[in-house]
Design a protein around this motif. Sequence first.
Motif, PDB file in Angstrom:
ATOM      1  N   LEU A   4       0.839  -1.198   0.000  1.00 40.43           N
ATOM      2  CA  LEU A   4       0.000   0.000   0.000  1.00 40.43           C
ATOM      3  C   LEU A   4       0.877   1.251   0.000  1.00 40.43           C
ATOM      4  CD1 LEU A   4      -2.905   1.018   0.087  1.00 40.43           C
ATOM      5  CD2 LEU A   4      -2.766   0.968   2.568  1.00 40.43           C
ATOM      6  N   GLY A   5       1.985   1.222   0.740  1.00 40.18           N
ATOM      7  CA  GLY A   5       2.919   2.344   0.760  1.00 40.18           C
ATOM      8  C   GLY A   5       3.566   2.549  -0.593  1.00 40.18           C
ATOM      9  N   ALA A   9       3.034   5.866  -2.928  1.00 43.25           N
ATOM     10  CA  ALA A   9       4.189   6.620  -3.421  1.00 43.25           C
ATOM     11  C   ALA A   9       4.175   6.684  -4.943  1.00 43.25           C
ATOM     12  CB  ALA A   9       5.480   5.975  -2.931  1.00 43.25           C
ATOM     13  N   PHE A  10       3.846   5.568  -5.582  1.00 40.46           N
ATOM     14  CA  PHE A  10       3.799   5.536  -7.038  1.00 40.46           C
ATOM     15  C   PHE A  10       2.712   6.462  -7.561  1.00 40.46           C
ATOM     16  CE2 PHE A  10       1.997   3.892 -10.976  1.00 40.46           C
ATOM     17  CZ  PHE A  10       3.116   3.974 -11.786  1.00 40.46           C
ATOM     18  N   LYS A  46       4.252  -5.522 -11.920  1.00 38.85           N
ATOM     19  CA  LYS A  46       5.667  -5.700 -11.543  1.00 38.85           C
ATOM     20  C   LYS A  46       5.797  -6.052 -10.065  1.00 38.85           C
ATOM     21  CE  LYS A  46      10.069  -3.262 -11.403  1.00 38.85           C
ATOM     22  NZ  LYS A  46      10.751  -1.995 -11.676  1.00 38.85           N
ATOM     23  N   HIS A  47       4.989  -5.428  -9.228  1.00 44.50           N
ATOM     24  CA  HIS A  47       5.072  -5.648  -7.781  1.00 44.50           C
ATOM     25  C   HIS A  47       4.022  -6.628  -7.266  1.00 44.50           C
ATOM     26  CE1 HIS A  47       8.178  -2.667  -7.188  1.00 44.50           C
ATOM     27  NE2 HIS A  47       7.533  -1.899  -8.058  1.00 44.50           N
ATOM     28  N   ASN A  48       3.356  -7.310  -8.192  1.00 43.75           N
ATOM     29  CA  ASN A  48       2.367  -8.335  -7.851  1.00 43.75           C
ATOM     30  C   ASN A  48       1.328  -7.820  -6.853  1.00 43.75           C
ATOM     31  OD1 ASN A  48       1.231 -10.866  -8.196  1.00 43.75           O
ATOM     32  ND2 ASN A  48       2.337 -11.737  -6.482  1.00 43.75           N
ATOM     33  N   ILE A  49       0.803  -6.637  -7.130  1.00 43.44           N
ATOM     34  CA  ILE A  49      -0.217  -6.031  -6.285  1.00 43.44           C
ATOM     35  C   ILE A  49      -1.561  -6.270  -6.952  1.00 43.44           C
ATOM     36  CG2 ILE A  49      -1.107  -3.890  -5.297  1.00 43.44           C
ATOM     37  CD1 ILE A  49       1.785  -2.824  -5.437  1.00 43.44           C
ATOM     38  N   LYS A  50      -2.455  -6.886  -6.208  1.00 45.95           N
ATOM     39  CA  LYS A  50      -3.780  -7.182  -6.752  1.00 45.95           C
ATOM     40  C   LYS A  50      -4.823  -6.550  -5.842  1.00 45.95           C
ATOM     41  CE  LYS A  50      -2.110 -11.401  -8.758  1.00 45.95           C
ATOM     42  NZ  LYS A  50      -1.995 -12.830  -8.663  1.00 45.95           N
ATOM     43  N   LEU A  59      -8.677   3.114  -1.593  1.00 47.95           N
ATOM     44  CA  LEU A  59      -7.331   3.678  -1.579  1.00 47.95           C
ATOM     45  C   LEU A  59      -7.345   5.103  -2.121  1.00 47.95           C
ATOM     46  CD1 LEU A  59      -4.273   3.462  -1.222  1.00 47.95           C
ATOM     47  CD2 LEU A  59      -4.168   2.468  -3.511  1.00 47.95           C
ATOM     48  N   VAL A  60      -8.052   5.327  -3.206  1.00 48.73           N
ATOM     49  CA  VAL A  60      -8.149   6.673  -3.788  1.00 48.73           C
ATOM     50  C   VAL A  60      -8.782   7.627  -2.782  1.00 48.73           C
ATOM     51  CG1 VAL A  60      -9.275   8.042  -5.582  1.00 48.73           C
ATOM     52  CG2 VAL A  60      -8.156   5.888  -6.182  1.00 48.73           C
TER      53      VAL A  60
END
Length: 72
Positions: A4-5, A9-10, A46-50, A59-60
């Motif tokens: 989540l961090g 940041a992204f 790339k970071h395997n975030i689902k 999150l938004v």
Amino acid sequence: MRSLGYLAAFLGGAVAGAAIGLLVAPEKGVDTRVKVGNAIDGFMKKHNIKLSRKEMEDLVDDVKEAVEDDDL
């Protein structure tokens, strides 16, 4: 929570980069949205975030609230 961090940041970097890009080399809005969407998709893979659509919306909302709190 660590992912989540990274995502926050992204997204912050993506927003800043998009704003600078629009000021320096304006393009059609649809082209910019496609580029930002592709960048986010690539980062997530790339970071395997689902995240589900609901998780992404939450999150938004959290990021919006954090930005509003920082403006005070």
